[in-house]
Design an enzyme around this catalytic site. Structure first.
Site, PDB file in Angstrom:
ATOM      1  N   ILE A  69       0.832  -1.219   0.000  1.00 61.78           N
ATOM      2  CA  ILE A  69       0.000   0.000   0.000  1.00 61.78           C
ATOM      3  C   ILE A  69       0.861   1.260   0.000  1.00 61.78           C
ATOM      4  O   ILE A  69       0.419   2.314  -0.470  1.00 61.78           O
ATOM      5  CB  ILE A  69      -0.974  -0.016   1.183  1.00 61.78           C
ATOM      6  CG1 ILE A  69      -2.142   0.951   0.917  1.00 61.78           C
ATOM      7  CG2 ILE A  69      -0.283   0.305   2.517  1.00 61.78           C
ATOM      8  CD1 ILE A  69      -3.362   0.730   1.772  1.00 61.78           C
ATOM      9  N   ASN A 124      -3.624   2.207  15.319  1.00 61.79           N
ATOM     10  CA  ASN A 124      -4.221   1.906  16.626  1.00 61.79           C
ATOM     11  C   ASN A 124      -4.606   3.240  17.254  1.00 61.79           C
ATOM     12  O   ASN A 124      -4.273   4.304  16.748  1.00 61.79           O
ATOM     13  CB  ASN A 124      -3.240   1.137  17.530  1.00 61.79           C
ATOM     14  CG  ASN A 124      -1.983   1.926  17.796  1.00 61.79           C
ATOM     15  OD1 ASN A 124      -2.028   3.004  18.390  1.00 61.79           O
ATOM     16  ND2 ASN A 124      -0.872   1.427  17.320  1.00 61.79           N
ATOM     17  N   GLY A 154       3.023  -3.840  10.831  1.00 60.59           N
ATOM     18  CA  GLY A 154       2.154  -4.019   9.656  1.00 60.59           C
ATOM     19  C   GLY A 154       2.048  -2.808   8.754  1.00 60.59           C
ATOM     20  O   GLY A 154       3.037  -2.145   8.442  1.00 60.59           O
ATOM     21  N   VAL A 155       0.810  -2.515   8.361  1.00 68.15           N
ATOM     22  CA  VAL A 155       0.565  -1.358   7.473  1.00 68.15           C
ATOM     23  C   VAL A 155       1.044  -0.078   8.159  1.00 68.15           C
ATOM     24  O   VAL A 155       1.718   0.774   7.554  1.00 68.15           O
ATOM     25  CB  VAL A 155      -0.950  -1.240   7.169  1.00 68.15           C
ATOM     26  CG1 VAL A 155      -1.266   0.063   6.463  1.00 68.15           C
ATOM     27  CG2 VAL A 155      -1.425  -2.421   6.351  1.00 68.15           C
ATOM     28  N   ASP A 156       0.736   0.058   9.442  1.00 70.27           N
ATOM     29  CA  ASP A 156       1.076   1.262  10.225  1.00 70.27           C
ATOM     30  C   ASP A 156       2.591   1.502  10.160  1.00 70.27           C
ATOM     31  O   ASP A 156       3.061   2.603   9.843  1.00 70.27           O
ATOM     32  CB  ASP A 156       0.622   1.029  11.666  1.00 70.27           C
ATOM     33  CG  ASP A 156       0.379   2.316  12.435  1.00 70.27           C
ATOM     34  OD1 ASP A 156       0.046   2.217  13.624  1.00 70.27           O
ATOM     35  OD2 ASP A 156       0.530   3.404  11.858  1.00 70.27           O
ATOM     36  N   GLY A 165      -4.740  -8.440  10.361  1.00 71.79           N
ATOM     37  CA  GLY A 165      -3.370  -8.802  10.733  1.00 71.79           C
ATOM     38  C   GLY A 165      -3.287  -8.943  12.246  1.00 71.79           C
ATOM     39  O   GLY A 165      -3.875  -9.861  12.829  1.00 71.79           O
ATOM     40  N   TYR A 219      -4.811  -7.576  14.491  1.00 73.36           N
ATOM     41  CA  TYR A 219      -6.096  -7.545  15.209  1.00 73.36           C
ATOM     42  C   TYR A 219      -6.920  -8.810  15.023  1.00 73.36           C
ATOM     43  O   TYR A 219      -8.033  -8.923  15.545  1.00 73.36           O
ATOM     44  CB  TYR A 219      -6.890  -6.297  14.819  1.00 73.36           C
ATOM     45  CG  TYR A 219      -6.409  -5.021  15.524  1.00 73.36           C
ATOM     46  CD1 TYR A 219      -5.329  -5.056  16.412  1.00 73.36           C
ATOM     47  CD2 TYR A 219      -7.036  -3.811  15.311  1.00 73.36           C
ATOM     48  CE1 TYR A 219      -4.892  -3.906  17.053  1.00 73.36           C
ATOM     49  CE2 TYR A 219      -6.608  -2.649  15.949  1.00 73.36           C
ATOM     50  CZ  TYR A 219      -5.526  -2.720  16.824  1.00 73.36           C
ATOM     51  OH  TYR A 219      -5.098  -1.574  17.466  1.00 73.36           O
TER      52      TYR A 219
END
Ligand code: APR
Length: 185
Positions: free
Chosen positions: A17, A30, A38-40, A129, A131
Site C-alpha cells: 500500500i 491503533n 504491519g501497514v502502520d 493482521g 487484530y
C-alpha cells in the site's frame, strides 16, 4: 479484479500500500496514532516523520482515535497527498460489535477522503493482521460497506483494495463475487 458501484471503480490488487500512487492511503492504525507494525509501520517508515508529527498534534487534541473513526494527515514522502488513519476492531469472536466497527472504519475513511477532495483512495485489509479478524469475514464486511456507500453516490473515481498476500486477494475476490450474486449490483 475490478467492478463499478455507482460511478466509482472498486479494484482489488495485490501489492504494498505504500507504493500506491493515489490521492489518499488508508492506514490500519491503533488508537494512539503513534505507529506500530504491519501497514502502520510500513506507512510511517516510507512516509517519514512528517506523518507522525501531525499524528502527535491530533492526539494532543483528541486523546485517542476510537475504533471505527478516521482522521487525515499529510502523506509525507508517500506517492499520495493524504494518509487517512483509521482504527479497526480487535477480533473477539464476532459478537462484540466487530462487524459494525469494521464497516464504520471503511465508511469513515471514505468520508474523510471525499471531504479532502480525493478522487483515488488505496485501502488495506483492516483488522486482519495483528487484530486477528478472519480475512474471509472481514472481506465480506469491508466490500459490503464500501460497495454500499459507493452505490449511493460518491465523487471518488477509484477505491483500490491493496492486499498483501495472494491468500488475502483470493478472499476478497471471492467476497466480491458473492456480493454480486447477492444482488449488491
Ligand atoms: N501493504 C498492504 N497491506 C499490508 C502491508 C503493506 N505494506 N503490510 C501488512 N499488510 C496487511 C497485513 O498482511 C494484513 O492483511 O495489512 C493487513 C492488516 O494487518 P495490520 O497491519 O496488522 O493491521 P491490523 O490487523 O488492523 O492491526 C492494527 O497493528 O500495526 C499495528 O499499530 C497497528 O496496533 C495496530 C494494529
Amino acid at each position: 479484479m475490478e467492478r463499478r458501484f455507482g460511478s466509482t471503480r472498486l479494484v482489488l490488487v495485490q501489492g504494498d500500500i505504500t507504493r500506491q500512487a493515489v490521492d489518499a492511503v488508508v492506514n490500519a492504525a491503533n488508537g494512539s496514532l503513534l505507529g506500530g507494525g504491519g501497514v502502520d509501520g510500513a506507512i510511517h517508515r516510507a512516509g517519514g516523520p512528517a506523518i507522525l508529527q501531525e499524528c502527535r498534534e491530533l492526539v494532543k487534541r483528541i486523546g485517542r482515535l476510537p475504533p471505527g473513526q478516521a482522521v487525515v494527515t499529510t502523506a509525507g514522502r508517500l506517492p499520495a497527498r493524504h494518509v487517512i488513519h483509521t482504527v479497526g476492531p480487535v477480533w473477539r469472536g464476532g459478537d462484540r460489535g466487530e462487524p459494525a466497527l469494521l464497516a464504520s472504519a471503511y465508511r469513515e475513511s471514505l468520508a474523510r477522503a471525499e471531504e479532502a477532495g480525493c478522487r483515488t483512495v488505496a485501502v488495506p485489509s483492516i483488522s486482519t493482521g495483528a487484530y486477528g479478524y478472519p480475512v474471509d469475514l472481514a472481506a465480506e464486511v469491508a466490500l459490503g460497506a464500501v460497495a454500499g456507500r459507493l452505490a449511493a453516490g460518491s465523487p471518488l473515481e477509484e477505491v483500490r483494495f491493496v492486499l498483501f498476500s495472494t491468500g488475502d486477494l483470493a478472499a476478497y475476490e471471492t467476497a466480491l463475487d458473492l456480493l454480486e450474486v447477492a444482488g449488491g449490483r
